[in-house]
Design a protein around this motif. Structure first.
Motif, PDB file in Angstrom:
ATOM      1  N   UNK A 141     -18.328 104.194 -19.928  1.00  0.00           N
ATOM      2  CA  UNK A 141     -17.298 104.655 -19.213  1.00  0.00           C
ATOM      3  C   UNK A 141     -16.022 105.232 -19.626  1.00  0.00           C
ATOM      4  N   UNK A 142     -15.673 104.777 -20.996  1.00  0.00           N
ATOM      5  CA  UNK A 142     -14.642 105.467 -21.596  1.00  0.00           C
ATOM      6  C   UNK A 142     -14.855 106.328 -22.740  1.00  0.00           C
ATOM      7  N   UNK A 143     -16.117 106.920 -22.753  1.00  0.00           N
ATOM      8  CA  UNK A 143     -16.774 107.777 -23.784  1.00  0.00           C
ATOM      9  C   UNK A 143     -15.946 109.145 -23.573  1.00  0.00           C
ATOM     10  N   UNK A 144     -15.903 110.078 -24.845  1.00  0.00           N
ATOM     11  CA  UNK A 144     -15.256 111.466 -24.437  1.00  0.00           C
ATOM     12  C   UNK A 144     -16.061 112.197 -23.547  1.00  0.00           C
ATOM     13  N   UNK A 146     -14.236 113.229 -20.348  1.00  0.00           N
ATOM     14  CA  UNK A 146     -13.958 114.873 -20.576  1.00  0.00           C
ATOM     15  C   UNK A 146     -14.518 115.391 -19.185  1.00  0.00           C
ATOM     16  N   UNK A 147     -15.795 114.962 -18.813  1.00  0.00           N
ATOM     17  CA  UNK A 147     -16.473 115.706 -17.393  1.00  0.00           C
ATOM     18  C   UNK A 147     -15.540 115.376 -16.042  1.00  0.00           C
ATOM     19  N   UNK A 148     -14.973 114.265 -16.159  1.00  0.00           N
ATOM     20  CA  UNK A 148     -14.067 113.705 -14.926  1.00  0.00           C
ATOM     21  C   UNK A 148     -12.880 114.586 -14.932  1.00  0.00           C
ATOM     22  N   UNK A 149     -12.233 114.719 -16.280  1.00  0.00           N
ATOM     23  CA  UNK A 149     -11.112 115.599 -16.154  1.00  0.00           C
ATOM     24  C   UNK A 149     -11.598 116.883 -15.779  1.00  0.00           C
TER      25      UNK A 149
END
Length: 481
Positions: free
Chosen positions: A229-232, A236-239
């Motif tokens: 859940x804290x992976x790039x 990145x997708x959520x952003x």
């Protein structure tokens, strides 16, 4: 076809029309759930990892999110009959490909093609609204919508029955293919030719931007457990989703013929059923997965569970809810017509709250787990019966397809969230025994209970808005009481 010929074409018998449309929605939920118990077999028989096999679910969900709003809009502007027949043809091709391939990439292509099936539900609601008199509409929509929950149970039972003792994972797809082909033939015979209710063109640019935004949202939701859940990739997708989806809304405001009218998205009468659909989707998959996991756990190793096989888990613990859904669909429609969709939705949410509450505190015997699963399944069936009535009451006839497509996306996102949260909670509670702790099942039950309670709160908020509208002298929307 001339307008005169179009107007003179006789409507099909209502009972036959509802039965064919219900078979279509059954096929889409059957194809959705069919692969859930097959994932371990797919991984083993194709020689791929569990994470790779998980893309069989993810590919279908992403395709559905992209295709559903476009198909709903196409139904409004081109007519439901050609779009429905096209969807069924694509579904059949995808299911045939899934049957004949032993390649994971081709299986993913097949699941993408099957993702078009999600468009059948909004198309079916559009047909019912046009073809049936108002007095029969609520019951008909309830019957068609309730099969979304029932078909999921049928898919799980079929998969368990046909893949016991390590049988080939391809076998359940035969059922899917037969159902698709039968539905295609019956739809071609029964569904009348009609002029489209809407006009204009499809906003393909808006559809592309929405597709990008939904993919960016659903990828981390469905793959967050595997990626971290804290992976790039997840962040990145959520952003990206947080940027693209608001941008899509702004784009729709500038379009003369938007894919989805911006005012439709902000209308509280539409927001309420969309939020309720998302929460109900969470409860549906939380219930399915937590019951399947719990009853299949060997009691000697974990101190709980019943050591059931996949087939026993589906037939003994989930099938009663599916049978109840078949019987309850018409009843729920009559309740919607008499008491209103909000009241019906609230009653269903109370059943869901009771079911998850029961599972949280009493699950030592099979009867207790069956009762809990039955109550949660009643919630989903009743909710799915009430949601189309709320949507239809709030939109113009020419927006019926796309509005129900948006509601379908909300339910799909909820199902993805419910699946992800359930898997994450159970994985976090797994200890030295290799099985989740008993407390982790209680935690999932509380998540489901919270979802049901939130749906009840949404209905109360909707009732308050209606009361305020009455006091202010405005006309309340039919069916929203």
């Amino acid at each position: 076809m001339s307008r005169a010929a179009d107007d003179e074409q006789r409507s099909p018998r209502p009972g036959l029309l509802v039965a064919v449309l219900a078979l279509g929605t059954t096929s889409l939920s059957l194809l959705q759930s069919l692969v859930v118990p097959l994932l371990p077999a797919i991984g083993a028989q194709l020689g791929v990892s569990a994470n790779a096999a998980g893309w069989v679910l993810t590919a279908n969900l992403l395709a559905a999110a992209v295709a559903t709003p476009v198909l709903g809009r196409l139904g409004d502007t081109w007519g439901e009959r050609p779009v429905t027949l096209g969807v069924l043809a694509v579904m059949s091709a995808g299911t045939l490909l899934a049957l004949v391939t032993s390649s994971l990439p081709l299986l993913l292509v097949a699941r993408v093609l099957q993702g078009a099936s999600y468009g059948l539900f909004p198309l079916a609601i559009s047909v019912l609204r046009r073809e049936l008199p108002a007095g029969r509409l609520d019951v008909a929509m309830s019957v068609v919508s309730s099969t979304l929950a029932v078909g999921g149970v049928v898919g799980l039972v079929a998969a368990g029955l046909l893949t016991r003792d390590g049988a080939d994972y391809h076998r359940p797809f035969w059922i899917g293919l037969v159902v698709c082909l039968v539905t295609l033939v019956l739809t071609a015979v029964v569904l009348p030719r009609r002029r489209a209710t809407g006009s204009g063109r499809v906003d393909w640019a808006g559809a592309a931007v929405l597709a990008v935004g939904l993919v960016l949202l659903l990828l981390p939701v469905s793959q967050g457990n595997a990626w971290g859940w804290t992976s790039p990739g997840t962040l990145g997708c959520l952003t990206g989703a947080a940027l693209v989806l608001p941008g899509w809304v702004l784009l729709q405001r500038r379009r003369a013929e938007p894919l989805v009218r911006p005012g439709l998205l902000a209308d509280p009468r539409i927001v309420a059923p969309n939020v309720a659909g998302l929460l109900t989707g969470i409860g549906l998959f939380a219930s399915f997965l937590v019951v399947l996991q719990y009853v299949q756990t060997p009691p000697g190793a974990a101190g709980y569970g019943f050591g059931a096989s996949v087939l026993e888990a589906a037939v003994v613990y989930l099938l009663p809810g599916g049978v109840a859904g078949v019987l309850l669909g018409p009843v729920a429609g009559r309740v919607v017509a008499r008491l209103g969709a909000l009241t019906t939705l609230r009653a269903g949410a109370v059943c869901g709250l009771a079911g998850f509450g029961l599972f949280a505190v009493l699950r030592d015997t099979p009867a207790q787990v069956i009762a809990a699963g039955l109550l949660t399944q009643i919630w989903v069936t009743v909710a799915y019966a009430a949601l189309p009535a709320l949507v239809v009451a709030a939109v113009r006839p020419e927006e019926t397809g796309v509005a129900n497509a948006v509601n379908s996306i909300a339910r799909s996102v909820g199902q993805a969230v419910g699946s992800t949260v359930t898997v994450a909670v159970l994985a976090a509670g797994t200890g030295a025994t290799g099985f989740p702790s008993a407390g982790s099942f209680t935690a999932v039950a509380l998540v489901g209970a919270g979802s049901a309670a939130a749906v009840a709160a949404v209905t109360l908020a909707g009732r308050s808005r209606r009361s305020a509208a009455v006091e202010g002298g405005t006309v309340p929307v039919a069916g929203a009481r």
